[in-house]
Write an enzyme that holds these catalytic residues in place. Structure first.
Site, PDB file in Angstrom:
ATOM      1  CG  HIS A 157      -1.662  -1.233   1.481  1.00  0.00           C
ATOM      2  ND1 HIS A 157      -2.921  -1.497   0.997  1.00  0.00           N
ATOM      3  CD2 HIS A 157      -1.278  -2.349   2.156  1.00  0.00           C
ATOM      4  CE1 HIS A 157      -3.296  -2.704   1.392  1.00  0.00           C
ATOM      5  NE2 HIS A 157      -2.307  -3.258   2.091  1.00  0.00           N
ATOM      6  CB  SER A 278      13.461  22.949 -14.700  1.00  0.00           C
ATOM      7  OG  SER A 278      12.735  24.155 -14.739  1.00  0.00           O
ATOM      8  CE  LYS A 284      11.549  20.030 -11.340  1.00  0.00           C
ATOM      9  NZ  LYS A 284      10.147  20.216 -11.145  1.00  0.00           N
ATOM     10  CD  GLU A 291       8.249  12.813 -15.466  1.00  0.00           C
ATOM     11  OE1 GLU A 291       9.341  13.357 -15.746  1.00  0.00           O
ATOM     12  OE2 GLU A 291       7.231  13.449 -15.204  1.00  0.00           O
TER      13      GLU A 291
END
Ligand code: ARG
Length: 473
Positions: A157, A278, A284, A291
């Site tokens: 979980h 970024s 970043k 992704e």
């Protein structure tokens, strides 16, 4: 002018819209290499069986070689009015060698031709994917061997559950990928029958030798039923089903990489090679590759759905609907290849942050099950009661803001008199993972052994894989 290939009974040319909806060459030119291989095998067979003259077959063979070179070098001009790759190649052959070209299509139809080409394409793609899965499994097994004893939190979980090792986590994906390889291998074995010679749908009256063409094209045998051979695309469905499952596996790993590399987790550091910066936030390092691997099942599962829906309810045998079989496959299988390559690069470069993972493994009362098991073993409690006592100890630790191993002995003893100082031996994360020696468990010894098993069997498999990436046009 009506169509040169089939226009005998037509007096008018097709409408422009007809040409647009009918033409497939813009995408089925991806079958060029397979189409030429199929035609060469067919021509050689026609000559061997005496159906066409040897000189004609030689001219056809030479012409096809020239066309192959033209396509590979980008010198071939594809024409939509010639509909598809098959007729583009044949028309060019006629330009190059004249009359003999017209003999190539003897005892053949575009129906068995396209079924053969498409099987060859899918087979090539499966072979490439098999090599790439093997490479990814190797990268994961290497990480697993190096990190057989690196402790990390195991989750259920997405809550801290029990400590595991990073190597064990990597090997979980190796097992999944091994099953993916198995699914692709099964699909390949069923796919590997040659439709050529089924002709339009009923076979042919010419004395062809289907064993010869099947063998020349690397198929195990000719297909057994001409209607089935020209009209089923289950081999592509099966490949896409296996691809969908594999893509889902990759997306789960990708999601873990996205989480693990976040500032909140910091379990792993990704390399510059597989991240982006970024344009506005200098700190970043975005896990774009992970992704995108996470997202790709959208199109791969979409392709499987598209093909299933195209084929559903089609009567035997060939229907033009089946021209819609290719684009989903041409999109999905190369997408999966790309995901596998990106994932292999990310895994190979990824640096696990051992201290961070170890610290996280010790939080969230992750050794509570070890405590309950100790109460069963050493204090003779039934497991249900041990679970209850442990729950009260966890509540006490929580209230004091301590982890289980930090609770003083007298506090533990107040909650259960059977506890003594030996309990601390099982409360550390290292003791916890080391105790999980059951078959398939996370103990470092198990993990090391399984990682070595994979490393040696995969290295053998990688050696045996014959040129997986022949490349497609
Ligand atoms: N381009 C067609 C396809 O991909 C080739 C087969 C055409 N056959 C026919 N009978 N029109 O399905």
């Amino acid at each position: 002018m009506s169509n040169r290939m089939w226009g005998g009974r037509f007096s008018e040319s097709p409408d422009a819209i007809m040409e647009e909806i009918n033409a497939s060459v813009d995408f089925d030119k991806a079958l060029a290499r397979q189409d030429i291989a199929g035609s060469r095998a067919h021509a050689a067979m026609l000559a061997k069986t005496g159906i066409i003259a040897t000189q004609d077959a030689e001219k056809i063979g030479d012409g096809l070689q020239r066309i192959k070179a033209e396509i590979e070098e980008g010198r071939f001009s594809f024409s939509r009015s010639l509909e598809d790759i098959h007729m583009n190649v044949e028309a060019r052959l006629a330009e190059l060698i004249g009359e003999a070209a017209g003999r190539l299509h003897t005892a053949r139809s575009r129906n068995d031709q396209v079924a053969t080409d498409f099987r060859l394409y899918v087979r090539d793609a499966l072979d490439e994917i098999d090599g790439q899965i093997t490479a990814l499994m190797l990268a994961l097994a290497r990480k697993a061997e190096a990190h057989a004893g690196t402790v990390m939190p195991g989750f259920t979980h997405l809550q801290s559950a029990q400590p595991v090792t990073f190597g064990h986590h990597c090997l979980a994906y190796v097992e999944m990928l091994a099953r993916d390889r198995g699914r692709f291998a099964d699909a390949r074995a069923r796919l590997n029958e040659c439709p050529l010679g089924s002709a339009a749908l009923a076979g042919t009256a010419f004395p062809i030798d289907r064993q010869m063409t099947a063998k020349a094209l690397g198929f195990s045998r000719p297909t057994a039923n001409s209607l089935d051979a020209v009209s089923d695309r289950d081999f592509a469905m099966e490949a896409l089903a296996a691809a969908s499952i594999c893509a889902v596996h990759l997306s789960r790993l990708a999601e873990e990489i996205v989480m693990w590399s976040s500032a909140q987790f910091r379990f792993v550091t990704l390399s510059d090679k597989f991240t982006t910066g970024s344009s506005i936030m200098p700190q970043k390092r975005n896990p774009d590759a992970a992704e995108l691997v996470r997202a790709k099942p959208g199109r791969i599962i979409g392709a499987l759905n598209a093909l299933l829906i195209v084929m559903k309810g089609l009567p035997l045998a060939y229907c033009k609907d089946m021209q819609e079989d290719k684009e989903p496959v041409f999109d999905a299988l190369p997408s999966l290849s790309l995901c596998l390559a990106a994932m292999t690069g990310m895994i190979a470069d990824m640096q696990p942050n051992e201290a961070v993972m170890r610290a996280a493994a010790g939080t969230g009362f992750a050794t509570a099950t070890d405590l309950a098991d100790w109460l069963v073993r050493e204090a003779g409690l039934p497991f249900r009661e041990a679970h209850h006592v442990t729950g009260r100890i966890v509540a006490e630790a929580d209230a004091r803001g301590l982890e289980l191993a930090e609770l003083p002995l007298e506090v533990l003893r107040k909650l259960h008199g059977g506890i003594d100082e030996r309990v601390y031996d099982v409360l550390s994360v290292d003791a916890s993972v080391a105790s999980r020696t059951s078959e398939g468990g996370t103990a470092p010894g198990n993990v090391r052994e399984r990682a070595r098993h994979w490393l040696s069997s995969l290295q053998d498999a990688a050696k045996q894989t014959a040129d997986p990436g022949q490349g497609r046009l």
